[in-house]
Design a protein around this motif. Sequence first.
Motif, PDB file in Angstrom:
ATOM      1  N   SER A   1     -30.420   1.713 -47.347  1.00  0.00           N
ATOM      2  CA  SER A   1     -31.288   2.045 -46.212  1.00  0.00           C
ATOM      3  C   SER A   1     -32.478   1.110 -46.085  1.00  0.00           C
ATOM      4  O   SER A   1     -33.137   1.072 -45.048  1.00  0.00           O
ATOM      5  CB  SER A   1     -31.775   3.492 -46.333  1.00  0.00           C
ATOM      6  N   PHE A   2     -32.783   0.345 -47.138  1.00  0.00           N
ATOM      7  CA  PHE A   2     -33.899  -0.605 -47.093  1.00  0.00           C
ATOM      8  C   PHE A   2     -33.434  -2.030 -46.821  1.00  0.00           C
ATOM      9  O   PHE A   2     -34.251  -2.951 -46.760  1.00  0.00           O
ATOM     10  CB  PHE A   2     -34.664  -0.573 -48.423  1.00  0.00           C
ATOM     11  N   SER A   3     -32.129  -2.219 -46.656  1.00  0.00           N
ATOM     12  CA  SER A   3     -31.608  -3.579 -46.506  1.00  0.00           C
ATOM     13  C   SER A   3     -31.894  -4.138 -45.125  1.00  0.00           C
ATOM     14  O   SER A   3     -32.038  -3.410 -44.149  1.00  0.00           O
ATOM     15  CB  SER A   3     -30.103  -3.606 -46.782  1.00  0.00           C
ATOM     16  N   ASN A   4     -31.946  -5.475 -45.079  1.00  0.00           N
ATOM     17  CA  ASN A   4     -32.235  -6.158 -43.825  1.00  0.00           C
ATOM     18  C   ASN A   4     -31.666  -7.572 -43.921  1.00  0.00           C
ATOM     19  O   ASN A   4     -31.822  -8.239 -44.945  1.00  0.00           O
ATOM     20  CB  ASN A   4     -33.751  -6.212 -43.594  1.00  0.00           C
ATOM     21  N   SER A   5     -31.028  -8.020 -42.862  1.00  0.00           N
ATOM     22  CA  SER A   5     -30.445  -9.360 -42.868  1.00  0.00           C
ATOM     23  C   SER A   5     -31.520 -10.439 -43.007  1.00  0.00           C
ATOM     24  O   SER A   5     -31.243 -11.532 -43.513  1.00  0.00           O
ATOM     25  CB  SER A   5     -29.632  -9.591 -41.591  1.00  0.00           C
ATOM     26  N   LYS A   6     -32.748 -10.137 -42.574  1.00  0.00           N
ATOM     27  CA  LYS A   6     -33.840 -11.102 -42.715  1.00  0.00           C
ATOM     28  C   LYS A   6     -34.144 -11.377 -44.194  1.00  0.00           C
ATOM     29  O   LYS A   6     -34.533 -12.487 -44.553  1.00  0.00           O
ATOM     30  CB  LYS A   6     -35.109 -10.589 -42.025  1.00  0.00           C
TER      31      LYS A   6
ATOM     32  N   TYR B   1     -48.102 -25.422 -44.110  1.00  0.00           N
ATOM     33  CA  TYR B   1     -47.987 -24.102 -44.739  1.00  0.00           C
ATOM     34  C   TYR B   1     -47.942 -23.002 -43.680  1.00  0.00           C
ATOM     35  O   TYR B   1     -48.549 -23.112 -42.612  1.00  0.00           O
ATOM     36  CB  TYR B   1     -49.166 -23.837 -45.680  1.00  0.00           C
ATOM     37  N   ASN B   2     -47.223 -21.930 -43.998  1.00  0.00           N
ATOM     38  CA  ASN B   2     -47.203 -20.724 -43.176  1.00  0.00           C
ATOM     39  C   ASN B   2     -47.877 -19.587 -43.920  1.00  0.00           C
ATOM     40  O   ASN B   2     -47.887 -19.557 -45.155  1.00  0.00           O
ATOM     41  CB  ASN B   2     -45.770 -20.303 -42.847  1.00  0.00           C
ATOM     42  N   LEU B   3     -48.419 -18.652 -43.160  1.00  0.00           N
ATOM     43  CA  LEU B   3     -48.935 -17.415 -43.731  1.00  0.00           C
ATOM     44  C   LEU B   3     -47.812 -16.381 -43.666  1.00  0.00           C
ATOM     45  O   LEU B   3     -47.311 -16.075 -42.587  1.00  0.00           O
ATOM     46  CB  LEU B   3     -50.158 -16.924 -42.951  1.00  0.00           C
ATOM     47  N   ILE B   4     -47.411 -15.875 -44.820  1.00  0.00           N
ATOM     48  CA  ILE B   4     -46.395 -14.824 -44.875  1.00  0.00           C
ATOM     49  C   ILE B   4     -47.101 -13.499 -45.136  1.00  0.00           C
ATOM     50  O   ILE B   4     -47.896 -13.389 -46.072  1.00  0.00           O
ATOM     51  CB  ILE B   4     -45.380 -15.085 -46.007  1.00  0.00           C
TER      52      ILE B   4
ATOM     53  N   GLU C   1     -43.487 -10.989 -41.901  1.00  0.00           N
ATOM     54  CA  GLU C   1     -43.670 -11.856 -40.746  1.00  0.00           C
ATOM     55  C   GLU C   1     -44.183 -13.216 -41.199  1.00  0.00           C
ATOM     56  O   GLU C   1     -44.990 -13.316 -42.125  1.00  0.00           O
ATOM     57  CB  GLU C   1     -44.663 -11.237 -39.754  1.00  0.00           C
ATOM     58  N   THR C   2     -43.711 -14.253 -40.524  1.00  0.00           N
ATOM     59  CA  THR C   2     -44.159 -15.613 -40.780  1.00  0.00           C
ATOM     60  C   THR C   2     -45.082 -16.041 -39.658  1.00  0.00           C
ATOM     61  O   THR C   2     -44.707 -15.992 -38.480  1.00  0.00           O
ATOM     62  CB  THR C   2     -42.960 -16.575 -40.870  1.00  0.00           C
ATOM     63  N   ILE C   3     -46.297 -16.444 -40.021  1.00  0.00           N
ATOM     64  CA  ILE C   3     -47.320 -16.767 -39.029  1.00  0.00           C
ATOM     65  C   ILE C   3     -47.712 -18.231 -39.164  1.00  0.00           C
ATOM     66  O   ILE C   3     -48.108 -18.682 -40.249  1.00  0.00           O
ATOM     67  CB  ILE C   3     -48.555 -15.869 -39.209  1.00  0.00           C
ATOM     68  N   ASN C   4     -47.561 -18.968 -38.070  1.00  0.00           N
ATOM     69  CA  ASN C   4     -47.969 -20.377 -38.041  1.00  0.00           C
ATOM     70  C   ASN C   4     -49.474 -20.442 -37.815  1.00  0.00           C
ATOM     71  O   ASN C   4     -49.985 -19.954 -36.806  1.00  0.00           O
ATOM     72  CB  ASN C   4     -47.223 -21.122 -36.932  1.00  0.00           C
ATOM     73  N   LEU C   5     -50.200 -21.046 -38.744  1.00  0.00           N
ATOM     74  CA  LEU C   5     -51.664 -21.075 -38.677  1.00  0.00           C
ATOM     75  C   LEU C   5     -52.196 -22.255 -37.880  1.00  0.00           C
ATOM     76  O   LEU C   5     -53.412 -22.355 -37.685  1.00  0.00           O
ATOM     77  CB  LEU C   5     -52.240 -21.113 -40.097  1.00  0.00           C
TER      78      LEU C   5
END
Length: 259
Positions: free
Chosen positions: A88-93, A172-175, A207-211
């Motif tokens: 129930s916690f699985s995710n393709s991401k 770098y990305n902010l995760i 979420e991946t956030i481009n800074l």
Amino acid sequence: MKRKIAALVILAMCYITLAFTQNKNQKTVQNVKDNGFAVVELFTSEGCSSCPPADALVAKIQREIVNKPIYILAYHVDYWDRLGWKDSFSNSKFSDRQNQYANWLNLKSIYTPQIVVNGNKEFIGSEENTLRKTISDALKSGNENSLDITLQKQNGEELSLTYNTNQKNTGYNLIVAAVIPNAVNRVLKGENKGKTLAHVQIVEQFETINLNDKANGTFKLTLKKLKNQTDITLIAFLQNQSTGQIIAATKLKDKVMHV
């Protein structure tokens, strides 16, 4: 004779002063080296019979953290769901993220349970000695990078947050990961049929956030709906887009009510 005694006293005082200075410098260096952190990412699944020992291990480490900069994230992958039990916690991401690590770390395949620490070292998730040594080495390593996130406002499922680092973040990305502290599930099918499995630090979403190379700014995070209200923890880190290396990590000081 008096001159010899005086000379010996002076030499002794010089030795004590030198020893004190060296000791002070050693402490300073030690303090500089002991400001590391460890982001521990576990890839697991309720459909994998080898995973419960790894789940138990990270739960054990989580109980021992006591305000140390150790950030545990448990991603439940979805490729074991085909064996008859849908986690129930699985995710393709989460499976995609593990595949990304395979590319970053030049691995031929992915597997569970797998742990990756600070984006640059991977091993079997149930290897306790390896995990403890890797965390210890990471905490002792020097780190001059900083990251802070602050919750400005929560409007239902939408969060407004600010971030601040001590440098521009080129490449770098902010995760940001929303983490459920713990859960227990009874598995009815698959390799773990009949077992009751306990989990900690379950990643609900990330979420991946481009800074855009900015050292500080604001961003919004919309939380996914959950079946039940629960407090969640937000864990954030800076990750290199090309290598996967993590250079700074933090978590939101206050838990967020997931509505």
